[in-house]
Design a protein around this motif. Structure first.
Motif, mmCIF file in Angstrom:
data_model
loop_
_atom_site.group_PDB
_atom_site.id
_atom_site.type_symbol
_atom_site.label_atom_id
_atom_site.label_comp_id
_atom_site.label_asym_id
_atom_site.label_seq_id
_atom_site.Cartn_x
_atom_site.Cartn_y
_atom_site.Cartn_z
ATOM 1 N N CYS A 13 -19.115 -28.624 21.108
ATOM 2 C CA CYS A 13 -19.732 -27.923 20.573
ATOM 3 C C CYS A 13 -19.523 -28.533 19.504
ATOM 4 O O CYS A 13 -21.037 -27.913 18.413
ATOM 5 C CB CYS A 13 -18.522 -27.154 19.708
ATOM 6 N N ASN A 14 -19.179 -28.753 18.429
ATOM 7 C CA ASN A 14 -19.386 -29.848 16.713
ATOM 8 C C ASN A 14 -20.623 -30.591 16.995
ATOM 9 O O ASN A 14 -21.133 -30.907 16.229
ATOM 10 C CB ASN A 14 -18.074 -30.150 16.659
ATOM 11 N N ALA A 15 -20.800 -30.570 18.273
ATOM 12 C CA ALA A 15 -22.056 -31.918 17.703
ATOM 13 C C ALA A 15 -23.210 -31.468 17.969
ATOM 14 O O ALA A 15 -23.940 -31.808 17.046
ATOM 15 C CB ALA A 15 -22.000 -32.542 19.433
ATOM 16 N N LEU A 25 -21.414 -26.058 6.672
ATOM 17 C CA LEU A 25 -20.243 -25.031 5.288
ATOM 18 C C LEU A 25 -18.982 -26.156 6.158
ATOM 19 O O LEU A 25 -17.833 -25.149 5.466
ATOM 20 C CB LEU A 25 -20.215 -23.254 5.711
ATOM 21 N N ASN A 26 -19.661 -27.000 7.302
ATOM 22 C CA ASN A 26 -17.708 -27.871 7.358
ATOM 23 C C ASN A 26 -17.588 -26.394 8.613
ATOM 24 O O ASN A 26 -16.395 -26.711 8.158
ATOM 25 C CB ASN A 26 -17.437 -27.896 6.244
ATOM 26 N N ILE A 27 -17.689 -25.849 9.087
ATOM 27 C CA ILE A 27 -17.918 -25.696 10.218
ATOM 28 C C ILE A 27 -17.089 -26.326 11.344
ATOM 29 O O ILE A 27 -17.655 -26.909 11.720
ATOM 30 C CB ILE A 27 -18.533 -24.012 10.448
ATOM 31 N N ALA A 39 -12.603 -21.368 15.638
ATOM 32 C CA ALA A 39 -13.318 -22.827 14.041
ATOM 33 C C ALA A 39 -12.981 -22.478 13.559
ATOM 34 O O ALA A 39 -12.103 -21.038 12.955
ATOM 35 C CB ALA A 39 -14.859 -21.837 14.286
ATOM 36 N N SER A 40 -12.846 -23.487 12.330
ATOM 37 C CA SER A 40 -12.670 -22.947 10.784
ATOM 38 C C SER A 40 -13.044 -23.646 10.259
ATOM 39 O O SER A 40 -14.674 -23.761 10.257
ATOM 40 C CB SER A 40 -11.261 -24.013 11.074
ATOM 41 N N MET A 41 -13.294 -22.868 8.457
ATOM 42 C CA MET A 41 -14.284 -23.125 8.048
ATOM 43 C C MET A 41 -12.926 -23.931 6.396
ATOM 44 O O MET A 41 -12.835 -22.391 5.656
ATOM 45 C CB MET A 41 -15.189 -22.229 7.438
ATOM 46 N N PRO A 42 -12.854 -24.618 5.694
ATOM 47 C CA PRO A 42 -12.563 -25.010 4.103
ATOM 48 C C PRO A 42 -13.271 -23.010 2.820
ATOM 49 O O PRO A 42 -14.303 -23.465 3.097
ATOM 50 C CB PRO A 42 -12.472 -26.186 3.736
ATOM 51 N N VAL A 43 -11.901 -23.084 2.436
ATOM 52 C CA VAL A 43 -12.499 -22.487 0.998
ATOM 53 C C VAL A 43 -12.569 -22.678 0.269
ATOM 54 O O VAL A 43 -11.286 -22.920 -0.017
ATOM 55 C CB VAL A 43 -11.553 -21.049 1.980
ATOM 56 N N SER A 65 -21.615 -18.307 13.158
ATOM 57 C CA SER A 65 -21.366 -18.846 14.428
ATOM 58 C C SER A 65 -20.600 -18.956 15.736
ATOM 59 O O SER A 65 -21.067 -19.578 16.110
ATOM 60 C CB SER A 65 -20.760 -19.975 13.079
ATOM 61 N N VAL A 66 -19.345 -18.666 15.180
ATOM 62 C CA VAL A 66 -18.505 -18.273 16.466
ATOM 63 C C VAL A 66 -19.117 -17.106 17.119
ATOM 64 O O VAL A 66 -18.656 -17.651 18.321
ATOM 65 C CB VAL A 66 -16.963 -17.841 15.308
ATOM 66 N N GLY A 67 -19.075 -16.892 16.786
ATOM 67 C CA GLY A 67 -19.803 -15.536 17.731
ATOM 68 C C GLY A 67 -21.119 -16.029 18.892
ATOM 69 O O GLY A 67 -21.694 -15.842 19.495
ATOM 70 N N SER A 68 -21.941 -16.391 18.080
ATOM 71 C CA SER A 68 -22.530 -17.214 18.833
ATOM 72 C C SER A 68 -22.536 -18.159 19.777
ATOM 73 O O SER A 68 -22.935 -18.470 20.762
ATOM 74 C CB SER A 68 -23.913 -17.754 17.601
#
Length: 85
Positions: A13-15, A25-27, A39-43, A65-68
């Motif tokens: 997934c990350n690749a 966005l660093n997701i 998933a995580s995303m820095p704020v 992104s997570v839903g897709s």
């Protein structure tokens, strides 16, 4: 895919996020189970509005992104085509 090897599924997934908005966005996909994908995303300043609060568009990009990705993981993509949630 993920039932056999959780770490490999997250790695894949990350690749596929390389050179995409998710990378910008660093997701990062961090956990997966039988009925969830996390998933995580820095704020930080990269996703802030000019007044310093989280931009709603960044939140929507994370959710989309997570839903897709979850749709791709949990549906039989040989029978359906996933494009946006």
């Amino acid at each position: 895919m993920f039932q056999d090897n959780k770490e490999e599924a997250l790695k894949r997934c990350n690749a596929i996020c390389k050179n995409t908005l998710m990378e910008t966005l660093n997701i990062e996909f961090i956990d997966i189970g039988a009925d969830f994908l996390t998933a995580s995303m820095p704020v930080n300043e990269r996703v802030h509005q000019p007044d310093g609060v989280l931009h709603g568009g960044a939140s929507v990009a994370l959710a989309e992104s997570v839903g897709s990705a979850a749709s791709m993981m949990f549906l039989d993509i040989s029978k359906v085509f996933v494009r946006g949630i």
